[in-house]
Scaffold this active site. Structure first.
Site, mmCIF file in Angstrom:
data_model
loop_
_atom_site.group_PDB
_atom_site.id
_atom_site.type_symbol
_atom_site.label_atom_id
_atom_site.label_comp_id
_atom_site.label_asym_id
_atom_site.label_seq_id
_atom_site.Cartn_x
_atom_site.Cartn_y
_atom_site.Cartn_z
ATOM 1 N N ASP A 183 83.769 42.829 -95.917
ATOM 2 C CA ASP A 183 84.517 41.087 -95.647
ATOM 3 C C ASP A 183 84.200 40.690 -94.491
ATOM 4 O OD1 ASP A 183 86.691 38.898 -95.551
ATOM 5 O OD2 ASP A 183 87.254 39.592 -96.957
ATOM 6 N N ARG A 355 100.795 39.000 -83.214
ATOM 7 C CA ARG A 355 99.443 38.807 -82.963
ATOM 8 C C ARG A 355 98.816 37.416 -82.031
ATOM 9 N NH1 ARG A 355 96.013 38.386 -88.699
ATOM 10 N NH2 ARG A 355 97.263 36.449 -88.272
HETATM 11 C C1 LIG Z 1 92.479 35.512 -94.594
HETATM 12 C C2 LIG Z 1 91.787 36.351 -95.421
HETATM 13 C C3 LIG Z 1 91.760 36.399 -96.994
HETATM 14 C C4 LIG Z 1 92.509 35.635 -97.239
HETATM 15 O O1 LIG Z 1 91.943 34.123 -98.308
HETATM 16 P P1 LIG Z 1 92.151 33.447 -99.323
HETATM 17 O O2 LIG Z 1 91.755 33.983 -100.449
HETATM 18 O O3 LIG Z 1 90.789 32.779 -98.502
HETATM 19 O O4 LIG Z 1 93.148 32.752 -98.902
HETATM 20 C C5 LIG Z 1 90.893 37.369 -97.985
HETATM 21 N N1 LIG Z 1 90.912 38.390 -97.386
HETATM 22 C C6 LIG Z 1 90.739 38.419 -95.967
HETATM 23 C C7 LIG Z 1 90.207 39.734 -95.312
HETATM 24 C C8 LIG Z 1 91.482 37.471 -94.801
HETATM 25 O O5 LIG Z 1 91.048 38.223 -93.692
#
Ligand SMILES: *Cc1c(COP(=O)(O)O)cnc(C)c1O
Length: 396
Positions: A183, A355
């Protein structure tokens, strides 16, 4: 002055020092006009003809190629759509199908909760003994064994900025026969990413953070090119079909990364993102990374000098830190509200993390010093110690 700095390209309100581009990037100046044209000349005038005439249908791949360049992925391997949570589910579902004999999804406790929640949802749906296992971030490598189907990690920790070594971790994971999903939510547009070189099978990320696509901007998914024609999409929507307009009753996945499309793309939001991505065209990511670290080191040094009551929560070692710096303070929520009230915008993450994000496209050394001066005033004069700063809003 850095070659990276491009402040005029952004709308930055007077009197604001924005240290929250890691959560929601500011608006690139060119977005408003582009979205206005999209609305009046495209949607307004073309109506449904816009799908072909204005290229709306190809937008998810076209913009995906712009994102691909930022994360070291080849052309045609990234597609835009949906939100990151959905893309997590999609990548996980396809990943476990590549490893049908195994039942465990491994992640770490530094991951963003939505990623873990989506994994729990998938595990619940699959049943048949599937489980989600989480370990501390520093224990991931040791926890990889041959019971694990897929490892899903966020490269940069949303709270502390701690950064995994993508290439080294992927190597260990694949040596044990597991599928690797990264991710890149806090990596894309923040640090150098070499997706192709990392050899990971899947990657996902969002575009409203460092890529400045705007609130609700669509997410992206990458599938390693040698797998793209083989992965099984769990969210088998019509736009991932080989021939959506044949309106077959049965699903046949589209060619390559196209199969990771689900439904109608968010055309207006993609128009905004496409303009935002144009700002990255001349940007060298290694130069951007160097500038980001320079700003972070300056911030840490000045905070430790002037605000000693804040405790660094991010790694000192820059090689394992992303593009944010976090400090712990028990009354961090109130302190952040007092700071925001004085024009220095960062954010707060429970239980005690203040942060700050570093984005060299629109921040320079003078901004950092000015922000630290205000932070020192708030902290050393206890300006945060007021009831109005202690009431929690829905979004922190
Ligand atoms: C910001 C973030 C999300 C947010 O997910 P959305 O479906 O776009 O709201 C998910 N995973 C990570 C690791 C993030 O930093």
């Amino acid at each position: 002055m850095s070659n990276i700095l491009n402040k005029d390209a952004f709308i930055l309100p007077e009197g604001v020092i924005y240290l929250d581009g890691n959560s929601l990037g500011p608006m690139p100046r060119a977005v408003a006009a582009r979205v206005q044209t999209m609305l009046t000349d495209e949607w307004g005038e073309m109506l449904i003809r816009g799908w072909n005439t204005a290229g709306w249908m190809d937008q998810p791949i076209r913009v995906g190629n712009m994102v691909a360049r930022i994360v070291g992925a080849p052309e045609g391997t990234v597609v835009m759509g949906d939100t990151l949570s959905i893309k997590v589910f999609q990548a996980l579902a396809s990943a476990v199908k590549l490893n049908p004999e195994r039942r465990v999804i491994l992640s770490d406790t530094g991951n963003f909760p939505s990623d873990l929640y989506m994994a729990e949802g998938l595990v619940g749906l699959l049943e048949q003994g599937y489980e989600l296992r989480t370990v501390a971030p520093e224990d991931v490598v040791d926890a990889v064994d041959d019971s694990i189907a897929a490892v899903m990690l966020t490269e940069v920790d949303y709270r502390t900025g701690r950064k995994h070594d993508m290439k080294a971790v992927t190597k260990v994971v694949q040596a044990k026969g597991c599928v690797m999903i990264w991710d890149l939510a806090h990596s894309a547009g923040a640090v150098e990413v070499d997706l192709h070189g990392s050899n990971c099978e899947f990657a996902i990320g969002c575009t409203y953070k460092y890529l400045n696509g705007g609130p609700g901007a669509p997410a992206f998914i990458y599938v390693r090119p040698d797998l793209a024609d083989h992965v099984q999409p769990a969210l088998s929507g019509w736009l991932g079909h080989r021939q959506p307009f044949a309106f077959d009753l049965d699903y046949t996945p589209g060619a390559g990364i196209e199969r990771m499309r689900v439904g109608t793309p968010p055309v207006i939001q993609l128009a905004a993102l496409e303009v935002a991505m144009e700002l990255w065209e001349g940007v060298d990511m290694s130069e951007l990374r160097a500038e980001s670290l320079k700003l972070q080191e300056q911030f840490i040094e000045e905070v430790e000098r002037d605000v000693p009551q804040l405790v660094l929560a991010s790694p000192c070692d820059t090689s394992i830190r992303g593009s944010q710096v976090s400090f712990r303070f028990k009354e961090g929520y109130a302190a952040m509200q007092a700071l925001i009230d004085r024009g220095v915008i960062g954010d707060f993450r429970a239980p005690d993390i203040m942060r700050f994000g570093f984005t060299p496209l629109y921040l320079d050394a003078a901004d950092i010093s000015a922000a630290v001066a205000i932070l020192a005033d708030v902290m050393n004069n206890k300006l945060w110690d007021q009831d109005k700063y202690k009431v929690r809003s829905k979004v922190t």
